[in-house]
Every structure is written in C-alpha cells, then in structure tokens.
Design a protein around this motif. Structure first.
Motif, PDB file in Angstrom:
ATOM      1  N   ARG A 159      -5.371  -3.016  -6.984  1.00 14.18           N
ATOM      2  CA  ARG A 159      -5.947  -1.947  -6.158  1.00 14.18           C
ATOM      3  C   ARG A 159      -4.896  -0.928  -5.740  1.00 14.18           C
ATOM      4  N   TRP A 160      -3.624  -1.326  -5.731  1.00 13.90           N
ATOM      5  CA  TRP A 160      -2.567  -0.379  -5.391  1.00 13.90           C
ATOM      6  C   TRP A 160      -1.919   0.181  -6.649  1.00 13.90           C
TER       7      TRP A 160
ATOM      8  N   ASP B 122       0.816  -1.222   0.000  1.00 14.62           N
ATOM      9  CA  ASP B 122       0.000   0.000   0.000  1.00 14.62           C
ATOM     10  C   ASP B 122       0.844   1.265   0.000  1.00 14.62           C
TER      11      ASP B 122
ATOM     12  N   ARG C 152      -4.104   2.938  -8.096  1.00 15.68           N
ATOM     13  CA  ARG C 152      -4.457   4.053  -7.215  1.00 15.68           C
ATOM     14  C   ARG C 152      -3.461   5.197  -7.361  1.00 15.68           C
TER      15      ARG C 152
END
Length: 402
Positions: A199-200, A97, A203
């Motif tokens: 998802r990372w 993340d 982003r």
C-alpha cells in the motif's frame, strides 16, 4: 492552541512537549510500542553509528524512554514492516508511510561524482548485475558481492568499497531498500517491493503534496519553529518550502506567532501544547531533533553547540563527543563522554556548566542520569576527569549519591 505571541520559556516548553521530552519516562519494560512511538512522534530518527558511547540514534530513544534492549530496537525497526531507512534529514529511520512522500527525493538522488563506483569500467552493467543477483538470491550485504578493483586511495580518503558504493547508489534511487542491520552495523539490502508494504510501495504523491505533508510533520515534531527550522527537518530547499508553508498556514495547520527574542516570524503547529512546567533530565544526542539544527538550539536555549569529532584535538574547545544535558526546560551543562568497555567504565572526560545555572542541583541531576546511562550500557563505574570547572561538582555529586 491559539496564541499570537510566546515568551522564550513558553516556546521551549512547547518544543519539549512536541519532542516527548516534557514527561517522565515510561515505567516498566520498554517494548516495540514505546520505540515505535518515539520514531512516529519525531517523524524520523537520524542514523549515526559513531560508537564512542552508543550510536546516536539509540541515544535519542534513550533520552525519551530510558534503558531498553538494543535487540528489541532492531526487531522493532527491521522485522515489523512499520519502518524503513531512507535519506530524510540525513540517513534516517522513517515510518513506512513516508516512503511515497520521499519519491521525489529518490528521483533527484545523485551520488557524489567522486564515488569509486564511477571509476569502474561499464559501471552501468555492473549496477544491473547487482539487481539481478538480489532478485535471484534475496537480501545481500556489500560483502556478499565479489570484490571489484576501485581507484587507488589517497592519504586521508575514507575507504568505501565499490560494491558498497553500488548498493548505496541503488538505495538512494530506491531500487533497493534496507532489509536489516548486521551486528557490525552493515546494511543488508533487498528489492523494495519485498520490504515496503504494497500500500505504500505502490502509492505515489505529487511533489507539492508530498512536501506539504513533510512540512506538516516537521511542524508537529517541532511544535514551534521558523520557516528555516521547518525546511531543515526533511532537508528541503527554502524556495520550495516557502509556498508549501504558506499553504499549511492557509489550511490552519500552522499559524504565525512571534517569539520574544527571535528575529524571524515563527509558526505554531495546530497540534502544539504548552505544559505548565517541564521537569525532565536527559542527555541529548548530537543528532537529536531538539538540537540538530544549531541555529534553533541557540534561539531556544541560548546554547552554542558544535560537534568536534572532526576537529583536530588541539583545536577542540569542549571535547570529542560532547552531549548537551537538558534539565527542566534548559540545557544546563555539556559533558564529553566515552564508554570504556574493556574496563566497564563510563568516562566523563570533561564537564562544563552553562552560565547562570545552579551547579549543585545540576550536578546531582546529571549524576543520576549518568548512573542510568551507565547501567543501560552495562558499565559498572563512572570516572570523572578534571577537565572543566563543572567536573568537580559532578564528581562530588557522584560520591554523595553512592
């Protein structure tokens, strides 16, 4: 924890608790959950592959966990899609993340103008060809690419091949990511969309938001810190860090505190905790977050520390690969260590106690820690040289402890 003023002893205990160095090591088998927990707690693990003893990032985890499998470490970092490598403090392992938070660092990345890559004719075309090869064939190392003639080496140059420089160029810009580390520590690279979970990877984060979050993570990892300590953690420039620190204070994530003996105002993390006592013993890597920012090590522990690997031998004060020894909430000694693998011995090439410590008690704690370290590294014996006044106390403690 609401405090406006801290003694230096309290600041040390807060810092040790934040770093996971205030508690006994876990009992039983160390698994991926433990290893991942260390990386997440620290926010990053700085990579260094000097193998005089063991690569420094492995020692950071050992200080907190005790002996563990290096293969389990590799699987935890490179096979579970939870961590990746990135320029963070320096070259580091970071949680996935963190990837979107460091996008601005990838955009700003500039390779050294002295890189052999820039001496290659049509180097931009060469860089594009490498990405095409990876897209078609998958992960590669620099040795999988055809050799390319680089500039002539000058005396004292650190050799870096053109293919390696090209892959590191792409890595710095985020066009490739590290897929694995080979047994010889060489990186294997692949396209980031194959490494970083969607998802990372997809982003994005505005620069100010990203910097604020990175500083918040630094505050959590340090417990109590000056503004310079916070900025150094992810290598942020102070003019950019200052307004973000003020915003964290306004949000209540950190608050201002005075530490006895510190000239600068410090910041106490909202997550910080103050243990009543700390009873730990750990050898610290030169790149352990507890001591990697040398001004902080001096403020916290009154411990002046410089690594002397690159200092000519006749000018070294302490030794080649010197590690601080943490005992309780103080750094009580420093030892120059080497793994003599052919003879299966842990060599203590020099040992020095800090001023005012109980040399006998410190020697016995250090002797026990060296035995744990030697066992982890598969070394059967410990040999103590005579350099340093503390060496005789350590040798005696090793003899009496069997």
């Amino acid at each position: 924890m609401a405090r406006d003023r801290l003694s230096i002893a309290e600041a040390r205990r807060i810092a040790l608790a934040a770093q996971g160095l205030d508690r006994p090591r876990p009992a039983g088998r160390i698994d991926a959950r433990h290893i991942g927990g260390v990386i997440r707690r620290l926010g990053l693990l700085q990579l260094d592959f000097v193998n005089v003893l063991v690569p420094a990032h492995h020692l950071v985890a050992f200080s907190r966990l005790g002996g563990y499998s290096l293969e389990a470490f590799r699987r935890s970092v490179y096979e579970r899609a939870e961590f990746t490598e990135h320029w963070a403090h320096e070259a580091s392992i970071v949680p996935m993340d963190t990837w979107p938070l460091l996008a601005y660092r990838r955009e700003r990345f500039r390779q050294s103008p002295h890189s052999p890559l820039f001496k290659v004719k049509n180097h931009r075309k060469y860089l594009s060809q490498i990405l095409e090869i990876i897209a078609e064939k998958g992960a590669i190392t620099s040795q999988d690419l055809e050799p390319v003639a680089g500039p002539a080496r000058r005396p004292g140059d650190w050799h870096r091949s053109v293919p390696r420089a090209a892959l590191e160029h792409h890595f710095g810009h985020g066009r490739v990511a590290v897929a694995n580390r080979m047994a010889n520590f060489q990186r294997s690279y692949d396209l980031p969309e194959r490494i970083i979970p969607a998802r990372w990877h997809a982003r994005s984060s505005p620069v100010e938001d990203a910097q604020r979050e990175l500083l918040a993570r630094a505050a959590t990892a340090l417990g109590v810190a000056t503004s310079h300590d916070l900025a150094d953690y992810f290598r942020m420039r102070m003019p950019e860090a200052r307004p973000r620190i003020d915003e964290l204070a306004a949000a209540g994530i950190i608050h201002e505190v005075r530490v006895d003996g510190w000239r600068e105002t410090a910041w106490l993390a909202r997550s910080a905790r103050l243990p009543r006592t700390v009873d730990t013993a750990a050898l610290l890597s030169p790149f352990d977050p507890l001591v990697w920012f040398r001004p902080r090590a001096e403020r916290l522990f009154d411990f002046h520390y410089r690594i002397e690997i690159y200092v000519p031998q006749h000018r070294r004060k302490w030794g080649y690969y010197v590690l601080p020894f943490l005992c309780g909430d103080r750094i009580v000694a420093r030892v120059d260590l080497k793994a003599d693998r052919p003879h299966r011995r842990l060599l203590v090439r020099a040992a020095y106690a800090e001023a005012g410590v109980d040399t006998s008690a410190s020697a016995h704690r250090l002797a026990a820690e060296l035995r744990v370290l030697g066992e982890w590294l598969g070394l059967d014996d410990i040999a103590v040289a005579r350099r340093g006044a503390f060496a005789k106390h350590l040798a005696a403690a090793l003899r009496t402890s069997g």
